[in-house]
Design an enzyme around this catalytic site. Structure first.
Site, PDB file in Angstrom:
ATOM      1  N   CYS A 176       0.855  -1.210  -0.051  1.00  0.00           N
ATOM      2  CA  CYS A 176       0.013  -0.122   0.058  1.00  0.00           C
ATOM      3  C   CYS A 176       0.871   1.192  -0.005  1.00  0.00           C
ATOM      4  CB  CYS A 176      -0.896   0.082   1.211  1.00  0.00           C
ATOM      5  SG  CYS A 176      -1.643   1.540   1.636  1.00  0.00           S
ATOM      6  N   CYS A 234       0.252   3.893   2.671  1.00  0.00           N
ATOM      7  CA  CYS A 234       0.597   3.276   3.957  1.00  0.00           C
ATOM      8  C   CYS A 234       2.076   3.827   4.218  1.00  0.00           C
ATOM      9  CB  CYS A 234       0.502   1.745   4.308  1.00  0.00           C
ATOM     10  SG  CYS A 234      -1.091   1.153   4.031  1.00  0.00           S
TER      11      CYS A 234
END
Length: 175
Positions: A72, A75
């Protein structure tokens, strides 16, 4: 006619009873499963989900539970911000728990080597907590008040905009 019945109509005739049965089972079972975690809910006991890693003490603390994955990109951008939030508010009672959802533990470990943090990181290798929370987007965070109630949620990460929202909400909960 609803869209589910339109889709079933396209199925081979022999399989249509299976589709209808699955749809009925879904209507019966989904309400029992619930819609995941939402504002106003109590945070479930995280120890019951067999998470890999050490959970910090959260009683009486303001807690961010952040679901993330190594693949991600948002993230990766959120981790330094989360670490900064912890450094700024730890002494006032903030705890951050990052819940990794990677299937392969080594993916998580590689990510953490490149992006080290000071907050707690656990892994939901069995996907039990992420399923109970009904998290579909990475990252997704829940901000929990000192009484253990979910007060705010964040889906995704938008840099400074999200950081400012976190700071405002954390300060409100730390009062």
């Amino acid at each position: 006619m609803n869209t589910a019945s339109l889709k079933v109509r396209n199925w081979p005739r022999a399989l249509r009873p299976l589709a209808v049965g699955a749809a009925i089972a879904g209507m019966v079972l989904l309400p029992a499963i619930g819609a995941g975690l939402k504002v106003g809910d109590s945070l479930p006991d995280l120890a019951k989900f067999n998470l890999e890693g050490t959970l910090p003490e959260t009683k009486g603390k303001v807690v961010i539970v952040d679901f993330w994955a190594s693949w991600c990109a948002p993230c990766k951008a959120s981790f330094p911000v989360m670490d900064g939030l912890l450094k700024k508010y730890r002494e006032k009672g903030l705890v951050i728990i990052a819940v990794n959802v990677d299937e392969d533990k080594s993916d998580m470990e590689k990510f953490l080597k490149k992006t080290p943090v000071t907050f707690s990181v656990v892994r939901d290798g069995q996907q039990k907590l992420v399923a109970a929370a009904d998290v579909a987007t990475m990252p997704t965070s829940f901000l929990i008040d000192r009484e253990g109630k979910i007060r705010f949620t964040h889906v995704g990460f938008e840099g400074d905009k999200t950081r400012v929202e976190y700071e405002k909400q954390i300060e409100e909960l730390l009062k």
